[in-house]
Design a protein around this motif. Structure first.
Motif, PDB file in Angstrom:
ATOM      1  N   THR A  22      -2.666   5.814  -1.746  1.00 57.84           N
ATOM      2  CA  THR A  22      -2.252   6.048  -0.308  1.00 57.84           C
ATOM      3  C   THR A  22      -2.734   4.825   0.738  1.00 57.84           C
ATOM      4  O   THR A  22      -2.090   4.552   1.773  1.00 57.84           O
ATOM      5  CB  THR A  22      -2.273   7.405   0.497  1.00 57.84           C
ATOM      6  OG1 THR A  22      -3.678   7.760   0.524  1.00 57.84           O
ATOM      7  CG2 THR A  22      -1.527   8.440  -0.186  1.00 57.84           C
ATOM      8  N   GLN A  23      -3.837   4.298   0.246  1.00 55.28           N
ATOM      9  CA  GLN A  23      -4.536   3.243   1.288  1.00 55.28           C
ATOM     10  C   GLN A  23      -3.930   1.761   1.013  1.00 55.28           C
ATOM     11  O   GLN A  23      -3.831   1.428  -0.315  1.00 55.28           O
ATOM     12  CB  GLN A  23      -6.012   3.303   0.726  1.00 55.28           C
ATOM     13  CG  GLN A  23      -6.773   2.293   1.405  1.00 55.28           C
ATOM     14  CD  GLN A  23      -8.391   2.408   1.223  1.00 55.28           C
ATOM     15  OE1 GLN A  23      -8.752   3.043   0.239  1.00 55.28           O
ATOM     16  NE2 GLN A  23      -9.163   1.526   1.883  1.00 55.28           N
ATOM     17  N   HIS A  24      -3.731   1.171   2.022  1.00 52.42           N
ATOM     18  CA  HIS A  24      -3.222  -0.251   1.892  1.00 52.42           C
ATOM     19  C   HIS A  24      -4.501  -1.104   1.499  1.00 52.42           C
ATOM     20  O   HIS A  24      -5.233  -1.261   2.402  1.00 52.42           O
ATOM     21  CB  HIS A  24      -2.660  -0.506   3.223  1.00 52.42           C
ATOM     22  CG  HIS A  24      -1.364   0.159   3.688  1.00 52.42           C
ATOM     23  ND1 HIS A  24      -0.387  -0.404   4.107  1.00 52.42           N
ATOM     24  CD2 HIS A  24      -0.819   1.300   3.360  1.00 52.42           C
ATOM     25  CE1 HIS A  24       0.925   0.371   4.385  1.00 52.42           C
ATOM     26  NE2 HIS A  24       0.370   1.551   3.777  1.00 52.42           N
TER      27      HIS A  24
END
Length: 310
Positions: free
Chosen positions: A291-293
């Protein structure tokens, strides 16, 4: 404003005109190479080459930058048409190229084709080509003078093999245009992320480096689709995306150092992974997306980076 380095002396005037326009759009919109790499399907290193005359940008790359800078797409298509013809005419005439040429490997060599330099058919073809070029220049001039925004696709057609954008019409809302997409989830399967608009909100959900090559899992929330992108590669290296049920798409680096695959449907990045298959036989994949960019790969090391920070 970027402190631009002079373009290569061997560039044809129409190519020079296109690159100057792209530089102006980048400066006007305040876009860095990192932003361009993140908001279009083309990497930072590709944009460095396009903006310094080392490689001819695909038509879709030109349109993508135009959207980000709120520019008239019809005028950009016309400029690209002129530059595209000038680029290949320049090479066909035996002039020195200006850096990396695209798709040269698909063009027959002089030794393998009969010479028709002085034939009537060739003279007719050249005459038509230059007549068409003059017509495009006239439309460009009219567009600049009166803000003409009609689509030029029907008038001039598409160059075989060129990247084209199905959304060729400008919207009055620049922010909305950046997120215009024309597919969703399963409807995006097998399609080009740039041509569908899915590259507009793309981000890197997984990243892995193997043998000096980066492979990214790129994800679009708007399209609910994902694809693989590789950077720092070599011609022949393959970017591959693997989705639910083992659905796989891949694409090969034809020239330069990067490429991206077609898309697979992905309700979330965690259902997909990106892989790379190198010409050396090395094969590696990212973990499923998170979910982390993540931060995108840096620009490949070079002694001739000529644009400003970013």
């Amino acid at each position: 404003m970027t402190d631009w380095k002079p373009l290569p002396g061997g560039l044809a005037s129409d190519v020079r005109h296109l690159v100057a326009e792209l530089r102006a759009l980048k400066d006007r919109a305040g876009l860095s190479l990192a932003v361009l790499g993140g908001r279009t399907p083309y990497s930072k290193s590709s944009w460095e080459r396009y903006l310094n005359g080392k490689a001819l940008p695909p038509q879709h790359a030109v349109i993508s930058l135009g959207k980000l800078a709120d520019a008239d797409p019809a005028r950009l298509v016309a400029l690209w048409e002129l530059a595209n013809r000038a680029w290949y005419d320049h090479k066909a005439d035996g002039a020195d190229g200006a850096g990396d040429a695209d798709d040269v490997h698909d063009r027959p060599s002089e030794e393998s084709t009969p010479s028709t330099k002085h034939s009537p058919a060739t003279r007719t073809s050249v005459s038509r080509r230059f007549g068409r070029r003059q017509l495009i220049r006239t439309v460009v001039a009219l567009a600049a003078a009166v803000g003409l925004s009609v689509s030029l696709y029907a008038a001039f057609g598409r160059h075989p093999g060129a990247h084209t954008d199905r959304d060729g019409t400008a919207s009055t809302d620049a922010a909305r245009r950046q997120l215009d997409v024309n597919c969703f989830a399963a409807g995006c399967t097998g399609k080009n992320p740039g041509q569908t608009g899915c590259g507009g909100d793309a981000w890197t959900a997984a990243l892995y480096k193997v043998a000096g090559v980066y492979v990214e899992l790129r994800y679009s929330d708007a399209c609910k689709a994902a694809w693989s992108r590789i950077s720092w590669g070599h011609p022949g290296d393959i970017a591959r995306v693997v989705g639910e049920g083992g659905r796989t798409y891949q694409n090969k680096v034809h020239y330069d150092t990067d490429t991206f695959s077609a898309m697979v449907a992905a309700p979330s990045p965690s259902t997909v992974k990106a892989c790379v298959l190198l010409t050396t036989g090395v094969h590696a994949c990212t973990a499923p997306g998170g979910t982390q960019h993540l931060t995108e790969p840096p620009n490949p090391p070079t002694t001739s980076v000529t644009v400003g920070p970013g």
